[in-house]
Design a protein around this motif. Sequence first.
Motif, PDB file in Angstrom:
ATOM      1  N   ALA A  19      51.238  -3.976  32.752  1.00  0.00           N
ATOM      2  CA  ALA A  19      50.102  -3.105  32.432  1.00  0.00           C
ATOM      3  C   ALA A  19      50.415  -2.316  31.163  1.00  0.00           C
ATOM      4  O   ALA A  19      51.509  -1.762  31.032  1.00  0.00           O
ATOM      5  CB  ALA A  19      49.844  -2.158  33.598  1.00  0.00           C
ATOM      6  N   ARG A  35      48.623   0.129  27.652  1.00  0.00           N
ATOM      7  CA  ARG A  35      47.537   0.890  27.055  1.00  0.00           C
ATOM      8  C   ARG A  35      47.578   0.528  25.580  1.00  0.00           C
ATOM      9  O   ARG A  35      48.661   0.366  25.018  1.00  0.00           O
ATOM     10  CB  ARG A  35      47.911   2.357  27.276  1.00  0.00           C
ATOM     11  N   SER A  86      53.664   0.526  27.241  1.00  0.00           N
ATOM     12  CA  SER A  86      53.818   0.287  28.675  1.00  0.00           C
ATOM     13  C   SER A  86      54.766   1.344  29.224  1.00  0.00           C
ATOM     14  O   SER A  86      55.280   2.175  28.473  1.00  0.00           O
ATOM     15  CB  SER A  86      54.378  -1.118  28.949  1.00  0.00           C
ATOM     16  N   TYR A 145      47.238   2.813  32.359  1.00  0.00           N
ATOM     17  CA  TYR A 145      47.589   1.543  31.686  1.00  0.00           C
ATOM     18  C   TYR A 145      46.563   0.490  32.103  1.00  0.00           C
ATOM     19  O   TYR A 145      46.804  -0.314  32.996  1.00  0.00           O
ATOM     20  CB  TYR A 145      49.015   1.122  32.067  1.00  0.00           C
ATOM     21  N   VAL A 179      45.885  -5.679  30.774  1.00  0.00           N
ATOM     22  CA  VAL A 179      46.992  -6.586  31.113  1.00  0.00           C
ATOM     23  C   VAL A 179      47.604  -7.117  29.816  1.00  0.00           C
ATOM     24  O   VAL A 179      46.880  -7.586  28.935  1.00  0.00           O
ATOM     25  CB  VAL A 179      46.494  -7.797  31.930  1.00  0.00           C
ATOM     26  N   THR A 197      47.111  -3.006  36.713  1.00  0.00           N
ATOM     27  CA  THR A 197      46.549  -2.016  35.786  1.00  0.00           C
ATOM     28  C   THR A 197      46.027  -0.804  36.561  1.00  0.00           C
ATOM     29  O   THR A 197      45.701  -0.903  37.751  1.00  0.00           O
ATOM     30  CB  THR A 197      45.380  -2.630  34.984  1.00  0.00           C
TER      31      THR A 197
END
Length: 730
Positions: free
Chosen positions: A718, A720, A665, A609, A612, A605
């Motif tokens: 990772a 968001r 991602s 982002y 996890v 991460t």
Amino acid sequence: MHTTAAAGRISAATASSDHVATGVPTPTHCPYCALQCGMGLVRGAGGVEVVERPAFPVNGGALCGKGRTAPAVLSSRVRLTEPLVRSRVSGELEPAGWDEALDRVAEGFARVRGEHGADACGVFGGGGLTNEKAYALGKFARVVLGTSQIDYNGRFCMSSAAAAGTRAFGLDRGLPFPLADVARTGCVILVGSNLAETMPPALRYLTELKENGGTLIVIDPRRTRTAEHADLHLSPRPGTDLALALGLLHLVVAEGRVDEAYIRERTTGWEEARAAAMAHWPEYVERVTGVPVPQLREVVRIFCDAENAMVLTARGPEQQAKGTDTVGAWINLCLATGRAGRPLSGYGCLTGQGNGQGGREHGQKADQLPGYRKLTDPAARAHVAGVWGVDPDSLPGPGRSAYELLDALGRDVKSLLLMGSNPVVSAPRAAHVEERIRSLDFLVVADVVLSETARLADVVLPVTQWAEETGTVTNLEGRVLLRRRAVDPPHGVRSDLEVLHGLASRLGHGEKFPVVAEEVFEELRRASAGGVADYSGISYGRLREGDGEGVFWPCPQEGEGIQEEGIQGEGTHRGTPRLFLERFATEDGRARFVAVAHRDSAEETDAEYPVVLTTGRVLSQYQSGAQTRRVEELNAAAPGAFVEVHPRLAARLRVADGEAVAVVSRRGRVVVPVRVTSRIRADTVFMPFHWPGEGRANTLTHPALDPVSRMPEFKVCAVRVERVERVERV
Ligand SMILES: Nc1nc2c(c(=O)[nH]1)N[C@H]1C(S)=C(S)[C@@H](COP(=O)(O)OP(=O)(O)OC[C@H]3O[C@@H](n4cnc5c(=O)[nH]c(N)nc54)[C@H](O)[C@@H]3O)O[C@H]1N2
Ligand SMILES: Nc1nc2c(c(=O)[nH]1)N[C@H]1C(S)=C(S)[C@@H](COP(=O)(O)OP(=O)(O)OC[C@H]3O[C@@H](n4cnc5c(=O)[nH]c(N)nc54)[C@H](O)[C@@H]3O)O[C@H]1N2
Ligand code: SF4
Ligand SMILES: [Mo]
């Protein structure tokens, strides 16, 4: 009610004699997961019905909702019942006759091979296929197409545990002991398995373990329904199991809990493995994993105090770009404490698909020949080529692994035959894989339903399934089982074996591809004889005996050699429920430690982002959902994709339970409703991967591969998470 094993030549008539037209249930097994629960099928007022088969030991009659409702997928309302061929005029898939469809496929492969060479023909199989189908598919690729480019979805499943097991023990069989042993050991560490949802009837072995005074430790970033049963639940950050296992080994050494005598007598490589583990100090491990040091100490105390103990892994620690080393580190822990190759102790992997075990033994893997033999081993090539009646030099070498094969589509690999997988939903970085599939010159899909991948095909071949055909599967314990044909398939549908025969005939090798499963099995026996996964002492007759509880491989043929025809050579070997009790399957009989060190995930991460993403399953859907999304009761229970979010993260995002978010991602973006739950770490979100479209989890996943097993990193990437405007709500 058992059909007696007919000695001598097997005909289609004897093969279908399992078909019971009376009210007596036909004993068979569930089409879905690796537990391969026994069940009976009868024809009731409302069609085919499932009845309990309590005498079958593994599930003792219990079934989960998927197994209970499996007959719904037999109905022709949700089935493909005629071949479909893409019209050269309209560009649409249109119904066609079998001859037209098979001609088109044979011509397609012949053309691609002529223009681009044999390796431009690809084959992709599945761990749900029976042993006979997996065997025939591998043979078809190597003998008929002459291609090295074959692999299968099991690469996405147990390949890391398989690689680690082979490396440490010289042999890979999911569990080296019957599942029932789990209830009688002293301590079980369950790493990244949610078996309360993924193999519900197996939960009884864990509750029995506790009733017997044993301890259950569960390691999962989520407090799952399985973790609820644990005496101790550790919740590490996804992708850090390697550090965790090494930290535990460090403590085992530091606290003087090493079994020196066992290490001396039964293992090699301890010094290097010990030195590597000692670099993983408990405080460092706490920082990496988020698991407090006192919990690490508690695990070591419970595990080492128990007279017997087991470590069982599933996809959580395995589906990582370091899955092989991670499983290796857990095996090291077992070896250092003398917990492998002893009664009621050991390491095991809970395999996944219906034939996840057998599917990886008989040659649909890129580097493999039947009997778990290596394609690079000259003696193995000579043996198998002898059984197949071909020149060993004509067999191609190893090909690409599953993701690498999908990634090569439209580039080096121009045509693909797909049997038993739905990669548009289930492959990592799925939008890219979908684009690669669309760029093929020629795609052929054999399936029971029109899956998301089948929709893209040039030719779709409708095939029989589970209850409509006879075949063998090998469950997570290495128990070879007979599934019997219980009902007639819908008109117009053919078996995968008939499909391969039809194609092989058109390409000049028809006589090498029998359509009766028992005949294929007889050949598989000979091909596997002397291999690691030796089935030569197993016959359909043996599998029908008793309550159909099956035979554990290895089961070599003893006494006189196997007959060329029929099943006269029954053999006397009773199979091998427990492996390694005297020696491991390595050359010197010793288990091998591996020196491994923790490393980061492929994508950690960062500011952009920061969260996890991990992925997995829910109780009521199976895999890409191709089958279970067609069952009303299951859809009602699990209607669509979602993302699990911790209340703290939800508060930060200003989203409430049920509202939609975008999960983004570097590979793509999905929109799904939020499930707010305190059962997950606050730095992690979870998505099940069963759905296509805008909730497809694999739009987001990272295709980084384990260097040994070539397993993709499904369990860590990772992302968001963003609030979305009302219009986008799902
Ligand atoms: N209902 C249902 N049952 C199934 C299937 C299905 O699709 N649906 N599929 C079958 C197949 S093919 C398979 S392979 C098995 C899979 O069976 P499981 O391995 O039990 O299933 P998953 O949900 O993929 O993963 C298990 C757990 O791993 C956890 N996890 C995620 N990341 C990590 C990590 O980094 N470390 C650790 N320790 N844990 C982590 C998840 O939170 C999850 O609870 O299930 C089989 N049974
Ligand atoms: N993000 C994420 N992705 C994952 C995973 C994860 O945990 N997270 N897990 C991975 C794992 S462990 C697995 S096993 C894969 C599974 O994912 P897939 O490989 O897509 O598996 P299924 O959905 O079971 O697809 C099987 C297809 O074959 C068809 N079929 C069933 N029986 C037969 C048969 O006898 N013959 C033929 N020809 N077709 C048949 C079914 O209808 C279905 O379309 O997904 C992987 N993908
Ligand atoms: S646990 Fe697995 S094998 Fe058993 S009924 Fe459910 S899906 Fe089928
Ligand atoms: Mo799997």
